[in-house]
Design an enzyme around this catalytic site. Structure first.
Site, PDB file in Angstrom:
ATOM      1  N   CYS A  26     130.309 -27.754  69.674  1.00 52.66           N
ATOM      2  CA  CYS A  26     129.810 -27.021  68.513  1.00 52.66           C
ATOM      3  C   CYS A  26     128.302 -26.767  68.621  1.00 52.66           C
ATOM      4  O   CYS A  26     127.541 -27.670  68.956  1.00 52.66           O
ATOM      5  CB  CYS A  26     130.103 -27.852  67.278  1.00 52.66           C
ATOM      6  SG  CYS A  26     129.616 -27.030  65.806  1.00 52.66           S
ATOM      7  N   CYS A  46     138.204 -21.347  68.392  1.00 51.30           N
ATOM      8  CA  CYS A  46     136.933 -21.052  67.725  1.00 51.30           C
ATOM      9  C   CYS A  46     136.463 -19.681  68.219  1.00 51.30           C
ATOM     10  O   CYS A  46     136.211 -19.518  69.407  1.00 51.30           O
ATOM     11  CB  CYS A  46     135.933 -22.154  68.081  1.00 51.30           C
ATOM     12  SG  CYS A  46     134.323 -21.880  67.352  1.00 51.30           S
ATOM     13  N   CYS A  71     120.499 -24.545  66.326  1.00 53.07           N
ATOM     14  CA  CYS A  71     121.676 -23.856  66.873  1.00 53.07           C
ATOM     15  C   CYS A  71     121.328 -23.060  68.126  1.00 53.07           C
ATOM     16  O   CYS A  71     120.423 -22.221  68.115  1.00 53.07           O
ATOM     17  CB  CYS A  71     122.256 -22.938  65.800  1.00 53.07           C
ATOM     18  SG  CYS A  71     123.575 -21.893  66.416  1.00 53.07           S
ATOM     19  N   CYS A  90     119.267 -20.418  62.822  1.00 54.71           N
ATOM     20  CA  CYS A  90     119.196 -21.815  62.366  1.00 54.71           C
ATOM     21  C   CYS A  90     118.525 -22.628  63.477  1.00 54.71           C
ATOM     22  O   CYS A  90     118.807 -22.424  64.660  1.00 54.71           O
ATOM     23  CB  CYS A  90     120.590 -22.362  62.067  1.00 54.71           C
ATOM     24  SG  CYS A  90     121.398 -21.460  60.740  1.00 54.71           S
ATOM     25  N   GLU A 115     131.583 -15.841  73.602  1.00 55.61           N
ATOM     26  CA  GLU A 115     132.350 -17.014  73.991  1.00 55.61           C
ATOM     27  C   GLU A 115     133.420 -17.345  72.967  1.00 55.61           C
ATOM     28  O   GLU A 115     133.229 -17.148  71.765  1.00 55.61           O
ATOM     29  CB  GLU A 115     131.416 -18.210  74.162  1.00 55.61           C
ATOM     30  CG  GLU A 115     130.526 -18.053  75.365  1.00 55.61           C
ATOM     31  CD  GLU A 115     129.758 -19.319  75.705  1.00 55.61           C
ATOM     32  OE1 GLU A 115     129.830 -20.288  74.952  1.00 55.61           O
ATOM     33  OE2 GLU A 115     129.075 -19.300  76.741  1.00 55.61           O
ATOM     34  N   CYS A 142     123.213 -14.217  66.950  1.00 56.12           N
ATOM     35  CA  CYS A 142     123.190 -14.412  65.497  1.00 56.12           C
ATOM     36  C   CYS A 142     121.780 -14.197  64.995  1.00 56.12           C
ATOM     37  O   CYS A 142     120.812 -14.657  65.609  1.00 56.12           O
ATOM     38  CB  CYS A 142     123.676 -15.809  65.129  1.00 56.12           C
ATOM     39  SG  CYS A 142     123.797 -16.023  63.343  1.00 56.12           S
TER      40      CYS A 142
HETATM   41  S1  SF4 Z   1     124.501 -22.088  62.885  1.00 60.71           S
HETATM   42 FE1  SF4 Z   1     123.998 -20.628  64.549  1.00 60.71          FE
HETATM   43  S2  SF4 Z   1     125.682 -19.146  64.568  1.00 60.71           S
HETATM   44 FE2  SF4 Z   1     125.796 -20.266  62.598  1.00 60.71          FE
HETATM   45  S3  SF4 Z   1     124.601 -19.009  61.160  1.00 60.71           S
HETATM   46 FE3  SF4 Z   1     123.133 -20.496  62.016  1.00 60.71          FE
HETATM   47  S4  SF4 Z   1     122.230 -19.438  63.791  1.00 60.71           S
HETATM   48 FE4  SF4 Z   1     124.081 -18.308  63.234  1.00 60.71          FE
END
Ligand code: SF4
Length: 367
Positions: A341, A107, A121, A118, A94, A114
Site C-alpha cells: 500500500c 487494487c 504517498c 499526500c 499499476e 495523483c
Molecule cells: S494517498 Fe496517494 S493516491 Fe491517495 S489521494 Fe493521497 S496522494 Fe493520491
C-alpha cells in the site's frame, strides 16, 4: 478523416443500450455484448455468435474492444501479483492482486499519478498526468480475471473484491469511475457484491455526496490524522475539506443502511500520528460515526523521511480504539515487488527515472 472506433469495453449496460439503439438494434444486444466482453473475455466480434453477421460486420467497422498492454507482471513471494499496464499514450499504471484464504482483492488505479500529493504517498510524489478512461479502469479487472485464471488453476474466479485504492483519487474522476463501478456490479459482467467493491477517497466532499446518489458500493476514507493541523500537513486536501465537515458526511453516508460503516484508513507513521494522544483524538472525532478502522503500517519508499511505527506502538494504538471501533491492522503484502500500500507508482509519462527503473526490473527478470 477516419473517425475513431468506440471502445465497447468502456460502456456499461446503459451506455451499450444507447450505443445499440443508435444502430437501430434492440437494447437486449447490450446484455449479449456485456457477457461476451466481460464474462467470456471475448474481444473478437466474429466470435460473438448470437449477433447477426450484419451486426458483427458493422461492429468491426465502428467499434473495438482493446485493453492496455501488459508491460510487466510479477508475483511476490507471498503470492501478491502486480501488473504494470502501458496505456496507448505511453503512460503506465499499476494494478495489484492480493490473494488471501477466503478472498482475492484487486487494487485498481483511477488516474495516472495523483494530484493530491499526500506527503507519505509514493504515488502522490510522482505528479499527475491524466484521468483514466472507463475502459482503462475496467481493463484492469478484465486483465486480472483472465491472467489469474491461467496461473495455476487455483486462481479461477480469484477476484472476489475490488478496491479503488491504487494510483489516483477516484472521486476526482467520478464520470469515468461510475460506469466502471456499474460494470463491476453488473451480473452480465463481473457480478460483484456492493459490499465487495470499495471506493477510497481522501475526502472530496462534494463528490462523496454524488457517489452516494449514484451507487451503493462500500466507502473508505484515507484519514491518516486525527486533527486538522496534522492532516493539513500530510493530506493537503484537508485544507479545503477539513475534518469536521468530512466527519459529518461520513456520519450520514450510510444513514439508510444502518448496518454499514465507513472504513477509515490510517497509515501508521512513527512519531508523527501514532501516539496514544493521537488515538484518543481519533476517538473524539469519530464520535457517532459508523466506522471501522484499518491501521496500515507505513511502507517506506526512496527519499521519504517517514518511518514505519513500531509493532508496539501500533498495538497500543489499536488497544485504545478497539473498544469503540472494530480495528484491524493491515498485513503488509507484496513488499518485495513494491506492491504494498502506498508504493504503487506506475509511470507518469516523462518521468524518466521511473521508466529506467522498470526497464531495469524487466531486464533483470528476463535474465
Ligand atoms: S494517498 Fe496517494 S493516491 Fe491517495 S489521494 Fe493521497 S496522494 Fe493520491
Amino acid at each position: 478523416m477516419e473517425t475513431a472506433k468506440v471502445n465497447l469495453l468502456g460502456l456499461d449496460r446503459k451506455g451499450l443500450q444507447s450505443f445499440f439503439t443508435t444502430l437501430g438494434e434492440k437494447p437486449y444486444r447490450a446484455d449479449q455484448v456485456l457477457k461476451w466482453i466481460h464474462f467470456n473475455g471475448v474481444t473478437d466480434f466474429n466470435a460473438m455468435t448470437n449477433l447477426s453477421k450484419t451486426l458483427r460486420l458493422q461492429l468491426i467497422e465502428i467499434a473495438e474492444i482493446t485493453t492496455p498492454h501488459i508491460l510487466f507482471e510479477k508475483q511476490a513471494s507471498d503470492g501478491t501479483y502486480k501488473f504494470l499496464l502501458q496505456l496507448k499514450d505511453g503512460n503506465c499504471i499499476e494494478t495489484v492482486f492480493i490473494p488471501e484464504k477466503t478472498r482475492g482483492t484487486l487494487c485498481i488505479s483511477s488516474q495516472v499519478g495523483c494530484i493530491l500529493n499526500c506527503d507519505f504517498c509514493s504515488t502522490g510524489k510522482q505528479g499527475f498526468n491524466r484521468n483514466l478512461s472507463t475502459a482503462e479502469i475496467i481493463s484492469q479487472l478484465w486483465i486480472a480475471v483472465r491472467k489469474l485464471s491461467l496461473l495455476d488453476g487455483q486462481h479461477d474466479h480469484a477476484v472476489t473484491n475490488v478496491v479503488m485504492m491504487g494510483m489516483g483519487e477516484p472521486l476526482l474522476n467520478l464520470d469515468n469511475v461510475l460506469p466502471a463501478l456499474n460494470l463491476m456490479l453488473d451480473d452480465c459482467a463481473y457480478g460483484l457484491s456492493k459490499y465487495r467493491v470499495t471506493v477510497s477517497t481522501a475526502g472530496v466532499i462534494p463528490a462523496m455526496q454524488q457517489l452516494r446518489e449514484h451507487t451503493d458500493v462500500a466507502l473508505a476514507v484515507s484519514l491518516h490524522a486525527p486533527n486538522d493541523e496534522l492532516r493539513n500537513e500530510i493530506v493537503p486536501l484537508n485544507k479545503k475539506y477539513p475534518l469536521k465537515e468530512l466527519m459529518s458526511v461520513c456520519r450520514d453516508y450510510f444513514k439508510n443502511e444502518p448496518r454499514r460503516s465507513v472504513t477509515m484508513e490510517y497509515v501508521m507513521l512513527a512519531g508523527v500520528n501514532d501516539t496514544p494522544m493521537h488515538a484518543k483524538q481519533l476517538l473524539k472525532i469519530l464520535k457517532d460515526v459508523p466506522a471501522k478502522l484499518n491501521l496500515i503500517p507505513f511502507n517506506p519508499f526512496p527519499h521519504t523521511t517517514y518511518k514505519r511505527s513500531s509493532d508496539t506502538a501500533i498495538q497500543q494504538f489499536k488497544e485504545i480504539l478497539q473498544d469503540k471501533f472494530h480495528t484491524t491492522v493491515r498485513k503488509t503484502r507484496g513488499e518485495d515487488i513494491d506492491a504494498a500500500c502506498g508504493q504503487l507508482v506506475g509511470e507518469v509519462k516523462d518521468k524518466t527515472r521511473r521508466k529506467e527503473r522498470y526497464l531495469r526490473e524487466i531486464n533483470t527478470d528476463a535474465q
